[in-house]
Design an enzyme around this catalytic site. Sequence first.
Site, short mmCIF file in Angstrom:
data_model
loop_
_atom_site.label_atom_id
_atom_site.label_comp_id
_atom_site.label_asym_id
_atom_site.label_seq_id
_atom_site.Cartn_x
_atom_site.Cartn_y
_atom_site.Cartn_z
CG ASP B 17 -1.91 1.14 1.21
OD1 ASP B 17 -2.11 1.72 0.13
OD2 ASP B 17 -2.47 1.45 2.27
CD GLU B 74 -5.07 0.96 -2.41
OE1 GLU B 74 -5.56 -0.01 -1.81
OE2 GLU B 74 -5.12 2.11 -1.99
CG ASP B 147 -1.23 3.36 5.82
OD1 ASP B 147 -1.40 4.10 4.85
OD2 ASP B 147 -1.47 3.70 7.00
#
Lengths: 165, 165
Positions: B17, B74, B147
């Site tokens: 992430d 992501e 996260d």
Amino acid sequence: MKLWRNSANRVKILGIDPGFDIVGWSVVRDGMKLVDYGFIKTSPSDPIDERLLQIHRSLDVIIKEYAPDEAAVEKLFFNSNAKTVIDVSKAIGVIVLTLKLNDLAFSEYTPVQVKQSVTGFGHAEKNQVKFVIEKLTGTAFLKGPDDAVDSIGIALCHMLRSGVR
Amino acid sequence: MKLWRNSANRVKILGIDPGFDIVGWSVVRDGMKLVDYGFIKTSPSDPIDERLLQIHRSLDVIIKEYAPDEAAVEKLFFNSNAKTVIDVSKAIGVIVLTLKLNDLAFSEYTPVQVKQSVTGFGHAEKNQVKFVIEKLTGTAFLKGPDDAVDSIGIALCHMLRSGVR
């Protein structure tokens, strides 16, 4: 450690005009002498990780070859084109990392700062900037794409503003 | 070269992430088993090149330690916060370069794709996503910042979509 040498005040600046498709670069030394300049071009048909690797490797080769003392990078001008901003920022991340991995300090300048420092007018036309760069470096008719020539302006901007002449 | 081994179908996915202040990461192996997860945090008081170097070095350590087979990252959701988009994109550039330097292929997924794959609903709430991640990985009460937990969802999304289970 102390090492004295006569050429100690010979400062070399690496100027970089960042981009994803094309990265302009130049090496300018004290006295505003143009040592070399060029560009790194990546192919839009290559995947993004391959292109970022090409930028990293090519910039690394340039730094190893010219051993600049400081770097100057053009600051990204934020615009509404999301894809451009994201891709160019990815390239800037890789460029900044590559400078750091080579222990090379860098400064950032906006396009307006570059134009202001080089021509005395922050909104000068491209042709005028190029004209002044040619006069300052004593180079007649600079060839190559805008990005390569722009990077010379960025290096000169750093020299003029930081007092390295 | 051919090397047969019984564990050859043991696939490990590195989920990431991306961020500038904090990068969430996780390693999930086949069977949706959570191997490890955590985050890389950089200090806002450090200069940008130092922070990008920290992301590069830390991610490199994680890859060397867990030797994942594939990575899933992501995809940045473009928003109107220019500074965030530029900084996070710089971090993504460094992350993608680090994966490439380690010969690690990566896929990108949007937050909606992650939620859709994990919960069956692309606009699921954060708590629901976390709940399903805990069920899928058989882990009760995942700790750590969003996260870090989100990166597990990204790794699972890649597994579910690419047929690696």
